[in-house]
Design an enzyme around this catalytic site. Sequence first.
Site, short mmCIF file in Angstrom:
data_model
loop_
_atom_site.label_atom_id
_atom_site.label_comp_id
_atom_site.label_asym_id
_atom_site.label_seq_id
_atom_site.Cartn_x
_atom_site.Cartn_y
_atom_site.Cartn_z
N ARG A 1 38.12 32.02 37.05
CA ARG A 1 39.45 32.52 36.70
C ARG A 1 40.55 31.57 37.13
O ARG A 1 41.61 31.51 36.53
CB ARG A 1 39.69 33.90 37.35
CG ARG A 1 38.74 34.98 36.88
CD ARG A 1 38.98 36.26 37.66
NE ARG A 1 37.82 37.15 37.62
CZ ARG A 1 37.73 38.29 38.27
NH1 ARG A 1 38.74 38.69 39.03
NH2 ARG A 1 36.64 39.04 38.19
N GLU B 1 39.67 39.63 26.58
CA GLU B 1 40.74 40.35 27.26
C GLU B 1 41.77 39.39 27.84
O GLU B 1 41.45 38.26 28.19
CB GLU B 1 40.16 41.22 28.38
CG GLU B 1 41.20 42.15 29.03
CD GLU B 1 40.69 42.78 30.32
OE1 GLU B 1 41.16 43.88 30.63
OE2 GLU B 1 39.87 42.17 31.01
#
Length: 483
Positions: free
Chosen positions: A100, A171
């Site tokens: 991430r 997402e």
Amino acid sequence: MQLANKKLDWDQFLQIRQEVINSWPTGQEADLADGVAYQAQLPAKLRFAEKLEQAKQEGITLAQPRAGVALVHEHIELLRYLVDEGGADLLPTTIDSYTRQNRYNEAQAGIEESRTVGRSMLNGFPAVNHGLAACRQVVEAMSVPVQVRHGTPDARLLAEITLAGGFTAYEGGGISYNIPYAKDVPLERSIRDWQYVDRLVGYYEEQGISINREPFGPLTGTLVPPSISHSVAIVEALLAAEQGVRSITVGYGQCGNLIQDVAAIRSLEELAEEYLNRFGYQDVVLTTVFHQWMGGFPQDESKAFGVISWGAATAALAKATKVIVKTPHEAMGVPTKEANAAGIRATKQVLNMLKDQTMPETKELAAEVELIKAETRSILDRLLEFGEGDVAVGAVRAFQAGIIDVPFAPSRYNAGKILPARDYRGAVRLLDFGNLPFSEEIKDVHREKIGQRGKLEGRDPSFQMVIDDIYAIGKGMLVGKPR
């Protein structure tokens, strides 16, 4: 490159793309033509957008968990278990924290350590490090569609690899995966990076491959007023639609008051349709997602199941297209696959019991819908005014001015001036409005409802209410009342 809500020129996209795919060795595996060809041969049962559209037409709510581990074979085993034992209708691949933050060297170290100790030492699936073949291995092993869920301000390389790898939903967004997740990432940069992601999804759409895009609805997850999360979701939907995305799922995180939560899902869908149509994006298939409670959970598993079931009931009555499921181990860290499956089963039981029931139309519900709409329009219309009609420019300027303000966010690009607290019935209101562009009429509603709570509890409204509310559900209540 000056920020604007304008579809990226294809040559410009390809120029940026070379830098993206060269940023880690597995990026070279992501070939656009090959990715389209692979996606085109996937069976209908693995297509996320199609399953969501069908659920919307049938008026049912699908259940989707969160899940992800470090090693490919263990990740496949976990996801299969959640379908076979939990009954999941849709699957996630939750990405690890190192990926991430684009820290792929550390993700690789986590993979190696996981292999050495025989269990996952990462809190998700490091898709970039595993590469194209591993992603396809995961997708092909499933009987239901799989979505990439993460929390990445710069998700361009992850998108290239996972979309070419066969994942059919993605997402996040330039606001919702920045402001709640990062401290020092400029909003202008993350919006640009996510325009790239959406342009990539738009390219697949142009080739006949519909990839679902889902802005992250809950934001910081605790006591986020519906109008704040709605505004972010709609901005990100508009940004995605401009780049060619045609399957969009807007989301909202449970606050806990049934009337407010049902009104939130209903108003979110209506407002998103309104603004998409207003800007000419009339061919978007819009669906909704309801996130079960994202705040603190009780440690006792039985009490945790109560929280999960309340979220499931609310999602069903709100007629959300899907619900993101929590587990009875939320208070204890990463859940076991057994606990994850148990949360899905509990959710599915409630969804099935309530699928033919609807929320009664009441004056209170209608009033809550109208209040949320009025608040959200106030924010979005001022944002557009700040951006001189451009939603991307307006978003950056609105955050600078505190016109949008996400409570408890770590980002230094967020004003952090608003202060939410519950009213006496548990709906989320505002103690401090910061710079939100609400009318005095709207502010008076909040003041009156929090004032009523103060009178009932024998105390003046204050920051202590906020603290009490944050910990309340973990202690078995919704409203944090003094002892």
